[in-house]
Each structure stands twice: as C-alpha cells, then as structure tokens.
Write a protein that holds these residues in place. Structure first.
Motif, PDB file in Angstrom:
ATOM      1  N   TYR A   1     -38.898  72.741  11.570  1.00 55.42           N
ATOM      2  CA  TYR A   1     -39.712  73.802  12.185  1.00 55.42           C
ATOM      3  C   TYR A   1     -40.906  74.241  11.339  1.00 55.42           C
ATOM      4  CZ  TYR A   1     -37.075  74.594  16.380  1.00 55.42           C
ATOM      5  OH  TYR A   1     -36.534  74.447  17.619  1.00 55.42           O
ATOM      6  N   TYR A   2     -40.681  74.316  10.045  1.00 59.08           N
ATOM      7  CA  TYR A   2     -41.706  74.927   9.187  1.00 59.08           C
ATOM      8  C   TYR A   2     -42.441  73.846   8.397  1.00 59.08           C
ATOM      9  CZ  TYR A   2     -39.319  79.105  10.711  1.00 59.08           C
ATOM     10  OH  TYR A   2     -38.772  80.092  11.500  1.00 59.08           O
ATOM     11  N   HIS A   3     -43.198  73.040   9.113  1.00 55.23           N
ATOM     12  CA  HIS A   3     -43.832  71.871   8.498  1.00 55.23           C
ATOM     13  C   HIS A   3     -44.884  72.241   7.465  1.00 55.23           C
ATOM     14  CE1 HIS A   3     -42.536  69.941  12.473  1.00 55.23           C
ATOM     15  NE2 HIS A   3     -41.693  69.591  11.539  1.00 55.23           N
ATOM     16  N   ASP A   4     -45.401  73.456   7.565  1.00 58.54           N
ATOM     17  CA  ASP A   4     -46.460  73.859   6.629  1.00 58.54           C
ATOM     18  C   ASP A   4     -45.946  74.036   5.206  1.00 58.54           C
ATOM     19  OD1 ASP A   4     -44.950  75.990   7.622  1.00 58.54           O
ATOM     20  OD2 ASP A   4     -46.476  77.457   7.064  1.00 58.54           O
ATOM     21  N   THR A   5     -44.606  74.011   5.027  1.00 59.08           N
ATOM     22  CA  THR A   5     -44.083  74.213   3.668  1.00 59.08           C
ATOM     23  C   THR A   5     -43.312  72.992   3.169  1.00 59.08           C
ATOM     24  OG1 THR A   5     -42.349  75.471   4.778  1.00 59.08           O
ATOM     25  CG2 THR A   5     -43.983  76.732   3.537  1.00 59.08           C
ATOM     26  N   MET A   6     -43.619  71.844   3.737  1.00 61.97           N
ATOM     27  CA  MET A   6     -42.868  70.634   3.352  1.00 61.97           C
ATOM     28  C   MET A   6     -43.478  69.927   2.153  1.00 61.97           C
ATOM     29  SD  MET A   6     -40.336  70.340   5.464  1.00 61.97           S
ATOM     30  CE  MET A   6     -39.881  68.690   5.967  1.00 61.97           C
ATOM     31  N   ASP A   7     -44.716  70.268   1.820  1.00 58.09           N
ATOM     32  CA  ASP A   7     -45.363  69.566   0.707  1.00 58.09           C
ATOM     33  C   ASP A   7     -44.938  70.214  -0.609  1.00 58.09           C
ATOM     34  OD1 ASP A   7     -46.943  68.333  -1.128  1.00 58.09           O
ATOM     35  OD2 ASP A   7     -48.861  69.004  -0.295  1.00 58.09           O
ATOM     36  N   ILE A   8     -44.006  69.586  -1.289  1.00 58.84           N
ATOM     37  CA  ILE A   8     -43.459  70.197  -2.512  1.00 58.84           C
ATOM     38  C   ILE A   8     -44.475  70.216  -3.652  1.00 58.84           C
ATOM     39  CG2 ILE A   8     -41.050  69.678  -1.961  1.00 58.84           C
ATOM     40  CD1 ILE A   8     -41.249  67.377  -4.029  1.00 58.84           C
ATOM     41  N   ASN A   9     -45.551  69.422  -3.514  1.00 55.18           N
ATOM     42  CA  ASN A   9     -46.563  69.413  -4.583  1.00 55.18           C
ATOM     43  C   ASN A   9     -47.611  70.509  -4.419  1.00 55.18           C
ATOM     44  OD1 ASN A   9     -45.438  67.146  -5.886  1.00 55.18           O
ATOM     45  ND2 ASN A   9     -46.231  65.883  -4.201  1.00 55.18           N
ATOM     46  N   SER A  10     -47.545  71.237  -3.305  1.00 53.01           N
ATOM     47  CA  SER A  10     -48.502  72.315  -3.087  1.00 53.01           C
ATOM     48  C   SER A  10     -47.901  73.635  -3.581  1.00 53.01           C
ATOM     49  CB  SER A  10     -48.829  72.416  -1.585  1.00 53.01           C
ATOM     50  OG  SER A  10     -49.247  73.728  -1.277  1.00 53.01           O
ATOM     51  N   VAL A  11     -48.608  74.256  -4.541  1.00 53.07           N
ATOM     52  CA  VAL A  11     -48.129  75.532  -5.090  1.00 53.07           C
ATOM     53  C   VAL A  11     -48.059  76.572  -3.970  1.00 53.07           C
ATOM     54  CG1 VAL A  11     -48.682  77.404  -6.728  1.00 53.07           C
ATOM     55  CG2 VAL A  11     -49.050  75.013  -7.377  1.00 53.07           C
ATOM     56  N   HIS A  12     -49.060  76.563  -3.094  1.00 56.48           N
ATOM     57  CA  HIS A  12     -49.100  77.528  -1.992  1.00 56.48           C
ATOM     58  C   HIS A  12     -47.902  77.334  -1.052  1.00 56.48           C
ATOM     59  CE1 HIS A  12     -50.730  80.262   0.934  1.00 56.48           C
ATOM     60  NE2 HIS A  12     -50.654  79.329   1.870  1.00 56.48           N
ATOM     61  N   ALA A  13     -47.635  76.075  -0.708  1.00 54.61           N
ATOM     62  CA  ALA A  13     -46.513  75.802   0.205  1.00 54.61           C
ATOM     63  C   ALA A  13     -45.192  76.237  -0.433  1.00 54.61           C
ATOM     64  CB  ALA A  13     -46.477  74.308   0.544  1.00 54.61           C
ATOM     65  N   ARG A  14     -45.067  76.013  -1.733  1.00 51.85           N
ATOM     66  CA  ARG A  14     -43.826  76.403  -2.426  1.00 51.85           C
ATOM     67  C   ARG A  14     -43.649  77.925  -2.393  1.00 51.85           C
ATOM     68  NH1 ARG A  14     -45.126  72.339  -6.815  1.00 51.85           N
ATOM     69  NH2 ARG A  14     -45.431  74.048  -8.279  1.00 51.85           N
ATOM     70  N   GLU A  15     -44.775  78.623  -2.513  1.00 52.99           N
ATOM     71  CA  GLU A  15     -44.750  80.086  -2.500  1.00 52.99           C
ATOM     72  C   GLU A  15     -44.298  80.602  -1.125  1.00 52.99           C
ATOM     73  OE1 GLU A  15     -45.207  81.627  -5.180  1.00 52.99           O
ATOM     74  OE2 GLU A  15     -45.734  83.680  -4.674  1.00 52.99           O
ATOM     75  N   ILE A  16     -44.913  80.047  -0.080  1.00 50.67           N
ATOM     76  CA  ILE A  16     -44.551  80.485   1.290  1.00 50.67           C
ATOM     77  C   ILE A  16     -43.082  80.177   1.553  1.00 50.67           C
ATOM     78  CG2 ILE A  16     -45.024  80.225   3.783  1.00 50.67           C
ATOM     79  CD1 ILE A  16     -47.465  81.247   2.520  1.00 50.67           C
ATOM     80  N   PHE A  17     -42.674  78.971   1.138  1.00 52.89           N
ATOM     81  CA  PHE A  17     -41.266  78.594   1.334  1.00 52.89           C
ATOM     82  C   PHE A  17     -40.339  79.624   0.686  1.00 52.89           C
ATOM     83  CE2 PHE A  17     -37.866  77.003  -1.409  1.00 52.89           C
ATOM     84  CZ  PHE A  17     -36.879  76.827  -0.453  1.00 52.89           C
TER      85      PHE A  17
END
Ligand code: CMC
Length: 432
Positions: A147-163
């Motif tokens: 569901y939450y594809h915007d937080t699947m990139d583990i190399n993105s600091v921003h995505a990790r934060e949102i996750f």
C-alpha cells in the motif's frame, strides 16, 4: 575503539591468531572474529548467540548482572517517572531528548499518520472471527508494503523517515482494528485531538453509537508500559528485524518478521502465557505444585514471566510495572485482586526457592504486565499486540541504525554440518 588483541592458539600449538579486541562505551569488551574463517578456515559456534555481539549499536544498554537498562544513556527508571512514550520514541529514534518544537512536530506527525488505508481495513473481514490478533498484526503490517509504495526505497533518508512515523502511528490503529474484529464491533477511527494512548483506548473501547470516557489512569499505565517495552537491544524480535532488513527487504516486511518472532512464548508471548498460567494455578494452595513442575526437568512447563537471557537480577522493568499494577487495581477499587495476590505469592515462593536462586531466575517484564492489561479490559489474546506497539519504536530505531551503517552486510551465519557426507543418488528400484 580497538584497544588490545586476543591470542587464540590451537590445542597442539601449531596455529595461532591475534584477534582485535574492541571496547564499547560501557560493558564487556568484544573480540572481533570476523577474519577468523578467512585466515584460519574455522568457524565459531555459539547457539542462541549467548556470547556473540552481532552489531555496533548506540541505542540501548543493559547490564544484566546489576539490573540496569539505559535508553540512549538515560536510566529507564528516570524515563518511566518523568518522560512519556512519544518523547521516549523520539529519543530512541534520534538519539537525544527533543526540545519543545521538535517534540511538538514529532508528536503532530505521529498524530497525522494514524489513519489506515481504507482498503486495508477490509482485509480484516477475511480473517476468521477467532483469529489470533498477532496473526492479524503480522499479516497487516507485512501487507503495508503493498500500500505505501512511497516508503519502499530504503536508500532514501526521507522515505525512511516517513516509514518510521507511519508505522509507529498506525500500530495502535491496526491493533484496535484486530480487536474490533474479534469482538464483532465496527472499527472506530482515530481522533487527532487525542494523545497516543488516549487514542488507542478510544479506538478499542468506543463504538460508533457512543464515545467511551477515557480513564486517565489507564492512559498513564499504557504510556508507562509502552516506555518499558520500547527497546531492549538485540532481543530475538529486534535481531529478527535486523536480520530480515539486512537483505534489503522493505521495512514493513522486516517489522512483520519481528512481530512473528515476538509472538513466541519465550519472548513477548510470555505476557499472555503468564495470565493463562495464573488462571491455571487458580489458588495459592496450588503454587507449590506448579513450582515443582517448573523445576522438573522431565516436565516442559516453565514458570512464565520468570528468567531472562540477559538479566541475572531483578528486571528493572518488572519492578516499575509491579508498582503500576497496584495503582491501577487500587483505582479500579480492586484492592484485593486475586490474580495480583496470586502473582505476588508466586513471586515470593519462587524467589526463596533454591532452584530459582541458583539459576538467578527473577520476574521479567512480562510477569505483571498482563494483570494491568486485564484490569484495563484488554483481552488476554491482545497482550502481545500491546507489547508489539511499544517495541515497534525499538525495531524501527534498530532498523534505521542498521540501514545507515556503511559497514552493514547481509546477515548470514554459518553452521557446523552434521549430516551425510557426499553420496550418489540411487534410483527408486535399487533402494531397500
Ligand atoms: N522456569 C523454570 N526454569 C527456568 C526458567 C523458568 N521460567 N527459565 C529458565 N529456567 C532454567 C532452565 O531450565 C535452565 O536450567 P538448566 O541450566 O538446568 O538447563 C536454566 O534456567 C537457564 O535457562 P535457559 O533456557 O538456558 O536460559 P535462556 O537464557 O536461554 O532463556 C528465557 C531465557 C527467558 C527464554 C527463559 O528464562 C524462559 O523460558 N522463561 C520463561 C518465558 C518468559 O518469561 N519469557 C519472557 C522473557 S522477557 C521478555 C521478552 O524477552 O520478551
């Protein structure tokens, strides 16, 4: 910091290797054996990892002999007395206590991530009415990756934060949905005007027809339990999250793996098992019988809520929870809770028994927590889910630390192979 070397010699003296010794900020030194196989073609053997440090970590420190637990250096007793869960979550995630602005921003972000995608809510209808809430929790958290594809990139600091914010915010919502499914009531949506624990109680106990009044002592008790469950360094579920995450899988899958590990009765499932055990014991006159069972090597029964891999002293969390137990029961007007009295007597008998004394077996975090949950009206099958809500913070903090570590490697232990040596395939006709 490498300060010394450890010299390992083979028994016949023909082989020797110097291994670097690292010192942490506090605690025992660590021998770095990572070059052992490459240089000497041998592995080490340590089932259950009783003598093995799997990583460097700055998050939590435990001194099991002294019964000390520090989150980012702060004693858990001080945090339990003066802090609150959301502040502790910030501390574990970011390493320092927040100032007012940072805390407000963090708290507001958690509040605004509590809703669950509506499609996911419909998943619950697919579960049997009597599905265990931990089964629902691990399935739903795992399926967040769909569901939450915007937080699947583990190399993105921003995505990790949102996750991180998203999973901490949504765990109570998922837990409440699982609870509502088991009792056949409609799901109750989160409210942004409520704090983390108030909101959880609202989602559990309100119904669309009527809002449940929120009991401040219940809020205080839950907040305390979540603080005490928030992290415990490289325990089984946290190590599972790190191990799953080390392959580069998405963070929801890594947390779902941690939830599965937590469910076991030797770990977080013990809180449910303690309550069931106390109910089985039933009365003080049966205590000696159960103590004898726990001591009998031929009986698989163990005293649930007793013993710990790391604490060889009273678990500092159990002391705090025991006090809160009295407070909650007094407030509920139940000075004479039979279950609490039974637990206190059982603890007393075990702590004076030579078997438990010799083996340093003390009450752990799970011994008294179930009595509080029960007094708050939370059903026994939900106890480990409550543990998971608090521990999610620790899982996320460790997952983030692992992903950000440039020396990180996929976790891949070796083995001592004891099976058949190489042999040739035999056709079916030629087998006896
Ligand atoms: N009742 C009876 N005997 C016990 C118990 C117990 N609760 N715990 C340990 N022992 C004995 C065990 O039989 C062994 O005896 P021996 O040396 O004669 O073989 C000795 O004590 C050492 O036990 P171990 O199983 O080798 O120790 P461990 O570090 O591998 O296990 C433990 C730790 C927590 C799994 C274990 O103490 C246990 O099963 N306790 C009951 C379950 C429980 O309360 N779990 C919650 C742990 S704290 C919260 C969490 O992690 O989530």
């Amino acid at each position: 910091m490498t300060k010394d070397v450890f010299i390992l010699n083979s028994s016949d003296g023909s082989e020797s290797i110097e291994l670097p010794v690292e010192s942490g900020a506090i605690g025992p030194d660590v021998i770095d054996i990572s070059k052992l196989y490459e240089e000497k073609n041998v592995f080490t053997y340590d089932p259950g990892f009783v003598s093995t440090a799997s990583c460097h970590s700055k998050i939590t420190y435990i001194d099991g002999d002294e019964g000390i637990l520090l989150y980012r250096g702060y004693p858990v007793e001080q945090l339990a007395k003066s802090s609150h869960f959301i502040e502790v979550a910030y501390l574990l995630l970011y390493g320092e206590l927040p100032n007012k602005n940072l805390l407000n921003d963090f708290s507001s972000s958690i509040t605004h991530h509590t809703m669950l995608n509506e499609g996911m809510l419909r998943f619950f209808n697919g579960f049997r009415y009597d599905a265990h809430p931990m089964a629902m929790l691990s399935a739903i958290v795992g399926s967040m990756s769909a569901y939450y594809h915007d937080t699947m990139d583990i190399n993105s600091v921003h995505a990790r934060e949102i996750f991180a914010h998203r999973i901490i915010a949504k765990l109570p919502t998922i837990a409440a949905a699982a609870y509502k499914h088991t009792v056949g009531q409609p799901f109750v949506y989160p409210r942004n005007d409520l704090g983390y624990c108030e909101n959880l109680l609202h989602m559990f106990f309100s119904v669309p027809a009527e809002n449940q009044e929120i009991d401040p002592v219940a809020v205080e008790a839950l907040d305390l339990l979540f603080i005490l469950h928030a992290d415990h360094e490289q325990n089984c579920s946290t190590s599972t999250v790190r191990m799953a995450g080390s392959s580069g899988t998405n963070p929801y899958s890594a947390i779902a793996a941690g939830i599965s590990a937590l469910w076991g009765p030797a770990h977080g499932g013990a809180n449910e098992a303690v309550l069931r055990m106390l109910e089985d014991i039933g009365s003080k006159k049966n205590i000696q019988k159960y103590i004898a069972k726990a001591k009998n090597k031929d009986d698989p029964f163990r005293l649930m809520g007793f013993g710990h891999r790391v604490y060889k002293n009273y678990d500092p969390r159990a002391k705090i929870i025991r006090e809160m137990c009295h407070k909650v029961l007094n407030q509920k007007g139940r000075n004479n809770s039979p279950l609490l009295e039974l637990a206190i007597e059982l603890e007393e008998v075990a702590l004076n028994d030579p078997y438990f004394i010799e083996k340093n077996l003390y009450p752990n975090v799970d011994f008294y927590s179930g009595i509080i949950y029960q007094a708050l009206g939370i059903p026994t099958s939900m106890f480990t889910v409550m543990f998971a809500i608090g521990r999610t913070v620790g899982w996320v903090a460790h997952w983030r630390e692992m992903i950000a570590d440039p020396s990180g490697k996929i976790s891949r232990p070796r083995q001592l192979y004891t099976g058949q040596p190489e042999r040739d395939y035999m056709s079916l006709d030629n087998r006896a």
